[in-house]
Write a protein that holds these residues in place. Structure first.
Motif, short mmCIF file in Angstrom:
data_model
loop_
_atom_site.label_atom_id
_atom_site.label_comp_id
_atom_site.label_asym_id
_atom_site.label_seq_id
_atom_site.Cartn_x
_atom_site.Cartn_y
_atom_site.Cartn_z
N GLU A 99 65.66 53.90 30.74
CA GLU A 99 67.07 53.52 30.77
C GLU A 99 67.24 52.35 29.80
O GLU A 99 66.55 51.34 29.91
CB GLU A 99 67.51 53.10 32.17
CG GLU A 99 68.96 52.68 32.22
CD GLU A 99 69.38 52.19 33.59
OE1 GLU A 99 70.49 52.53 34.01
OE2 GLU A 99 68.59 51.45 34.23
N GLN A 128 62.32 59.00 32.52
CA GLN A 128 63.15 58.56 31.41
C GLN A 128 63.15 57.04 31.33
O GLN A 128 62.88 56.35 32.30
CB GLN A 128 64.60 59.04 31.58
CG GLN A 128 64.75 60.54 31.56
CD GLN A 128 66.20 60.94 31.73
OE1 GLN A 128 66.98 60.25 32.36
NE2 GLN A 128 66.55 62.08 31.16
N ASP A 158 62.17 54.61 34.40
CA ASP A 158 62.54 55.31 35.62
C ASP A 158 61.53 56.42 35.88
O ASP A 158 61.59 57.49 35.27
CB ASP A 158 63.96 55.89 35.47
CG ASP A 158 64.47 56.54 36.74
OD1 ASP A 158 63.68 56.71 37.70
OD2 ASP A 158 65.66 56.88 36.78
N LEU A 170 61.04 58.33 38.50
CA LEU A 170 61.52 59.55 39.17
C LEU A 170 62.10 60.56 38.19
O LEU A 170 61.87 61.76 38.31
CB LEU A 170 62.56 59.18 40.22
CG LEU A 170 62.03 58.41 41.42
CD1 LEU A 170 63.17 58.01 42.35
CD2 LEU A 170 61.00 59.24 42.17
N SER A 171 62.86 60.10 37.21
CA SER A 171 63.48 61.04 36.27
C SER A 171 62.69 61.15 34.97
O SER A 171 63.09 61.87 34.07
CB SER A 171 64.91 60.61 35.95
OG SER A 171 64.91 59.37 35.27
N PRO A 180 64.31 60.39 27.33
CA PRO A 180 63.15 60.99 28.01
C PRO A 180 61.83 60.42 27.51
O PRO A 180 61.71 60.00 26.37
CB PRO A 180 63.26 62.48 27.66
CG PRO A 180 64.45 62.65 26.82
CD PRO A 180 65.05 61.33 26.53
#
Length: 114
Positions: A88, A86, A81, A83-84, A52
């Motif tokens: 990756e 976070q 990312d 949208l989330s 996160p």
């Protein structure tokens, strides 16, 4: 750097570079006695985790990679990312299927056991 796993444990790293998209790591050897050439191939797997954005507020992403995941940032792919919310994280792993494969990798000059 490629993590080496055996029996579900991270046992070391191979300090090798591979081209993006490679699915296998191949070792080529020449027998000193008869000059016969042999190859040994190991499948490469990609490991993936999500971190996160809040981690970056508590500690740097670089520090988290090093201390929590045991990874060097130069050996991973980091994608943001939105949208989330976070990061990756993707890195390469080679899983030794049996003791013979593990011993073969252990004997490589660029292998560092943990």
């Amino acid at each position: 750097m490629i993590q080496v796993w055996y029996q579900g444990k991270n046992v070391g790293v191979l300090h090798r570079s591979v081209l993006a998209g490679r699915k296998a790591l191949t070792f080529t050897e020449v027998d000193a006695r008869d000059g016969r050439i042999s190859e040994r191939a190991f499948s490469l797997n990609a490991r993936r985790t999500l971190i996160p954005y809040e981690v970056e507020n508590r500690t740097s992403l670089r520090s988290h990679l090093k201390h929590e995941l045991g990874l060097d940032e130069s050996h991973v792919t980091v994608t943001r990312d939105e949208l989330s919310a976070q990061y990756e994280i993707i890195w390469l792993v080679l899983v030794a299927a049996d003791i013979d494969e593990y011993e073969y990798l252990f004997d490589q000059p660029d292998f560092d056991p943990l």
